[in-house]
Scaffold this active site. Structure first.
Site, PDB file in Angstrom:
ATOM      1  N   LYS A  12      22.170  43.288  -5.889  1.00 47.96           N
ATOM      2  CA  LYS A  12      20.803  42.393  -6.283  1.00 47.96           C
ATOM      3  C   LYS A  12      20.955  41.770  -7.610  1.00 47.96           C
ATOM      4  CE  LYS A  12      16.784  43.476  -8.101  1.00 47.96           C
ATOM      5  NZ  LYS A  12      16.560  42.011  -8.638  1.00 47.96           N
TER       6      LYS A  12
ATOM      7  N   GLU B 166      23.280  50.848 -18.124  1.00 47.17           N
ATOM      8  CA  GLU B 166      23.593  49.892 -19.240  1.00 47.17           C
ATOM      9  C   GLU B 166      22.268  49.416 -19.758  1.00 47.17           C
ATOM     10  OE1 GLU B 166      26.346  50.000 -20.755  1.00 47.17           O
ATOM     11  OE2 GLU B 166      28.056  50.156 -19.371  1.00 47.17           O
TER      12      GLU B 166
ATOM     13  N   CYS C 188      22.956  42.051 -24.823  1.00 53.36           N
ATOM     14  CA  CYS C 188      22.624  43.451 -25.295  1.00 53.36           C
ATOM     15  C   CYS C 188      23.499  43.841 -26.265  1.00 53.36           C
ATOM     16  CB  CYS C 188      22.867  44.380 -24.183  1.00 53.36           C
ATOM     17  SG  CYS C 188      24.595  44.120 -23.397  1.00 53.36           S
TER      18      CYS C 188
ATOM     19  N   GLU D 235      14.308  45.808 -29.724  1.00 55.12           N
ATOM     20  CA  GLU D 235      15.164  44.690 -29.004  1.00 55.12           C
ATOM     21  C   GLU D 235      14.409  43.443 -28.816  1.00 55.12           C
ATOM     22  OE1 GLU D 235      16.661  44.929 -24.979  1.00 55.12           O
ATOM     23  OE2 GLU D 235      18.560  44.426 -25.698  1.00 55.12           O
TER      24      GLU D 235
HETATM   25  P1  NAD Z   1      15.080  44.250 -16.153  1.00 55.91           P
HETATM   26  O1  NAD Z   1      15.122  45.738 -16.400  1.00 55.91           O
HETATM   27  O2  NAD Z   1      13.713  43.864 -16.171  1.00 55.91           O
HETATM   28  O3  NAD Z   1      15.756  43.849 -14.727  1.00 55.91           O
HETATM   29  C1  NAD Z   1      17.098  44.252 -14.561  1.00 55.91           C
HETATM   30  C2  NAD Z   1      17.234  44.338 -13.040  1.00 55.91           C
HETATM   31  O4  NAD Z   1      16.691  45.292 -12.498  1.00 55.91           O
HETATM   32  C3  NAD Z   1      16.712  43.094 -12.296  1.00 55.91           C
HETATM   33  O5  NAD Z   1      17.642  42.631 -11.192  1.00 55.91           O
HETATM   34  C4  NAD Z   1      15.365  43.424 -11.840  1.00 55.91           C
HETATM   35  O6  NAD Z   1      15.031  42.860 -10.655  1.00 55.91           O
HETATM   36  C5  NAD Z   1      15.777  45.012 -11.495  1.00 55.91           C
HETATM   37  N1  NAD Z   1      14.718  45.882 -11.558  1.00 55.91           N
HETATM   38  C6  NAD Z   1      13.478  46.032 -12.224  1.00 55.91           C
HETATM   39  N2  NAD Z   1      12.822  46.983 -12.148  1.00 55.91           N
HETATM   40  C7  NAD Z   1      13.312  47.767 -11.088  1.00 55.91           C
HETATM   41  C8  NAD Z   1      13.305  48.888 -10.568  1.00 55.91           C
HETATM   42  N3  NAD Z   1      12.095  49.669 -10.797  1.00 55.91           N
HETATM   43  N4  NAD Z   1      13.964  49.465  -9.480  1.00 55.91           N
HETATM   44  C9  NAD Z   1      15.199  49.093  -9.245  1.00 55.91           C
HETATM   45  N5  NAD Z   1      15.461  47.656 -10.071  1.00 55.91           N
HETATM   46  C10 NAD Z   1      14.763  47.137 -10.723  1.00 55.91           C
HETATM   47  O7  NAD Z   1      16.085  43.521 -17.276  1.00 55.91           O
HETATM   48  P2  NAD Z   1      16.373  42.041 -17.642  1.00 55.91           P
HETATM   49  O8  NAD Z   1      15.053  41.903 -18.300  1.00 55.91           O
HETATM   50  O9  NAD Z   1      16.769  41.421 -16.479  1.00 55.91           O
HETATM   51  O10 NAD Z   1      17.514  42.122 -18.735  1.00 55.91           O
HETATM   52  C11 NAD Z   1      17.310  42.245 -19.921  1.00 55.91           C
HETATM   53  C12 NAD Z   1      17.737  43.819 -20.420  1.00 55.91           C
HETATM   54  O11 NAD Z   1      18.972  44.121 -20.113  1.00 55.91           O
HETATM   55  C13 NAD Z   1      17.776  43.930 -22.211  1.00 55.91           C
HETATM   56  O12 NAD Z   1      16.995  45.152 -22.410  1.00 55.91           O
HETATM   57  C14 NAD Z   1      19.205  44.249 -22.319  1.00 55.91           C
HETATM   58  O13 NAD Z   1      19.529  44.755 -23.336  1.00 55.91           O
HETATM   59  C15 NAD Z   1      19.685  44.750 -21.099  1.00 55.91           C
HETATM   60  N6  NAD Z   1      21.138  44.579 -20.839  1.00 55.91           N
HETATM   61  C16 NAD Z   1      22.141  45.495 -21.080  1.00 55.91           C
HETATM   62  C17 NAD Z   1      23.305  45.399 -20.723  1.00 55.91           C
HETATM   63  C18 NAD Z   1      24.424  46.600 -21.409  1.00 55.91           C
HETATM   64  O14 NAD Z   1      25.384  46.390 -20.980  1.00 55.91           O
HETATM   65  N7  NAD Z   1      24.056  47.600 -21.907  1.00 55.91           N
HETATM   66  C19 NAD Z   1      23.716  44.257 -20.706  1.00 55.91           C
HETATM   67  C20 NAD Z   1      22.938  43.062 -20.151  1.00 55.91           C
HETATM   68  C21 NAD Z   1      21.638  43.478 -20.575  1.00 55.91           C
END
Ligand code: NAD
Length: 453
Positions: free
Chosen positions: A154, A229, A263, A355
């Site tokens: 997804k 992650e 991140c 963050e």
């Molecule tokens: P987000 O958590 O809002 O969404 C990430 C994904 O999860 C999206 O596809 C979203 O639709 C899905 N999602 C959201 N709620 C869900 C649920 N309850 N169940 C299942 N899926 C769900 O994050 P974002 O705003 O897209 O990304 C930014 C965040 O990602 C930042 O905190 C960043 O640090 C983190 N990030 C971490 C890494 C790493 O490798 N550690 C890499 C990139 C981004």
């Protein structure tokens, strides 16, 4: 049928409309993946390797197309987007070597022969955030397929275009139907269904801590395998004995790359007091020369933020703090925000602790090694970081003292597909990439054969 409008963040123009799948469609995709898992696991290791190599070659033929798509969808600079598409190719090539080397063990025991096998898990659900749609897709996809699993993926609702295209390219490369499916949709429908559906045996989630915690709770109900992650607030530690000119010139790229939507962004810059003034001269000049421009421009170094709402969030953090200096950004259209440097002397400020996920860094002075390590270890995160020093002993002592998963010395680099990546503390759970990734996409099975009557 519900759709979502995809807007180019550097022009604010709608460029596509994408179908958001519902729970019923997600279930059907998972069932197809489950059926495909029984045949994919039986594909010989050599043939699985060949198919992954072919997949990598097809991606290679489409690097420019994928990069242009990412520039339009996510506002990434064209230089970065080409690297990102190339990274999907490279990680597929790297793990294409794995199926024929994913060997179990033979363990000496009494009364017979004991051996272990690495069995595929079945269906793996990969949930991707909007900040790096292509690399994060590849980091889960390549080892999962190599280990004999099938994948439902997804993408984030804001940035689905490259994932949908890579799904088509997989079929073109001959990856069998159902082995890799991209299901665009909301986290609350498609993502949650990955978590609750019993045929999905592992979740690879990259995203926010709020969603990560919820997914972890969901996985607990079925004791589902899980890799998380999550967020970061990494430190860039500059000692006075470093090559300050180089450290100052590189420091903007440790945090403003991808407009700080990274991140691994080193969003806390810790500078030793005795070298502070000299370092800041170089750093300020470098920040002011970062080229924030149309991401299609080959010389652009930083594009826009992903949405207007996200720009408001970034701006709210900065408004609560003290700006030391900043670079420039176009006025619009587009969700632009200038590279911004905050005075971080008050370490209790929200901008210093949380963050921000934008082009913002707070600068803090420290006196000695112990203080640098103590400040770096403040807060709930531990994902990445850098250390700048000419004293290798000091740099290594600091690296061992900082509670973080991925560190670089005299460099900004964070991720290589051939080395492990993941977070300490609340930055995550488990590791991706590197030589051991296949283990986390397999179950180890032990078989004993009696040889005594
Ligand atoms: P987000 O958590 O809002 O969404 C990430 C994904 O999860 C999206 O596809 C979203 O639709 C899905 N999602 C959201 N709620 C869900 C649920 N309850 N169940 C299942 N899926 C769900 O994050 P974002 O705003 O897209 O990304 C930014 C965040 O990602 C930042 O905190 C960043 O640090 C983190 N990030 C971490 C890494 C790493 O490798 N550690 C890499 C990139 C981004």
């Amino acid at each position: 049928m519900s759709t979502i409008s995809i807007v180019n963040p550097s022009t604010e123009v709608e460029i596509a409309s994408v179908v958001m799948h519902d729970v019923g469609e997600t279930d059907r995709a998972i069932e197809r993946a489950s059926a495909a898992a029984t045949t994919w696991r039986r594909v010989s290791p050599a043939d699985r390797a060949r198919l992954l190599r072919k997949f990598a070659e097809v991606i290679d033929d489409h690097v420019e197309e994928l990069a242009q798509l990412e520039v339009a969808n996510s506002g990434h600079t064209i230089t970065n987007a080409r690297w990102e598409a190339g990274n999907v190719r490279d990680v597929l090539h790297y793990y294409a070597g794995a199926p024929e080397r994913h060997a179990g063990r033979q363990i000496p025991v009494a009364g017979g022969v004991d051996m272990t096998f690495y069995e595929p898990l079945g269906v793996v659900g990969i949930i991707v955030p909007w900040n790096f749609p292509m690399p994060i897709m590849g980091w889960g996809l390549a080892p999962a397929l190599a280990a004999g699993n099938t994948v439902v993926l997804k993408p984030a609702s804001l940035t689905p275009l490259t994932a949908v295209r890579v799904g088509e390219l997989a079929l073109e490369a001959g990856i069998p139907d159902g082995v890799f499916q991209v299901i665009a949709g909301e986290g609350a429908t498609v993502g949650e269904r990955f978590v609750t559906h019993p045929s999905v045996r592992k979740i690879c989630f990259t995203g926010s801590n709020v969603a990560g915690r919820r997914i972890m709770e969901g996985c607990a109900a079925q004791v589902k395998r899980l890799t998380l992650e999550l967020g970061g607030k990494s430190a860039n530690i500059v000692y006075a004995d470093a090559d300050l000119e180089r450290a100052g010139a590189m420091a903007p790229y440790a945090v403003f790359d991808n407009a700080g939507q990274d991140c691994c962004a080193r969003s806390r810059l810790l500078v030793q007091a005795s070298g502070y003034d000299r370092f800041m001269e170089y750093f300020e000049a470098a920040v002011k020369s970062v080229k924030v421009a149309d991401p299609r421009d080959e010389s652009s170094e930083m594009g826009p933020l992903i949405t207007a709402a996200h720009r408001d969030t970034v701006s709210a953090y900065v408004d609560e703090s003290t700006v030391a200096f900043r670079g420039s950004a176009p006025s619009g259209p587009g969700y632009w925000y200038p590279p911004t440097v905050l005075d971080g002397s008050d370490r209790s400020e929200r901008a210093h602790c949380e963050e921000i996920f934008g082009p913002v860094v707070s600068v803090v002075r420290f006196e000695d090694e112990d203080e640098a390590i103590a400040i770096a270890n403040e807060g709930p995160y531990g994902l990445s970081g850098s250390i700048w020093s000419r004293d290798i002993g000091r740099a290594l002592r600091t690296a061992r003292g900082v509670e973080t998963g991925t560190l670089s010395i005299n460099s900004n680099s964070s991720v290589r597909y051939s080395t492990p990546f993941g977070g300490f503390k609340q930055s995550g759970l488990g590791r991706e990439l590197g030589p051991d990734a296949l283990r986390s996409f397999s179950e180890e099975k032990n078989v004993f054969i009696a040889t005594e009557a």
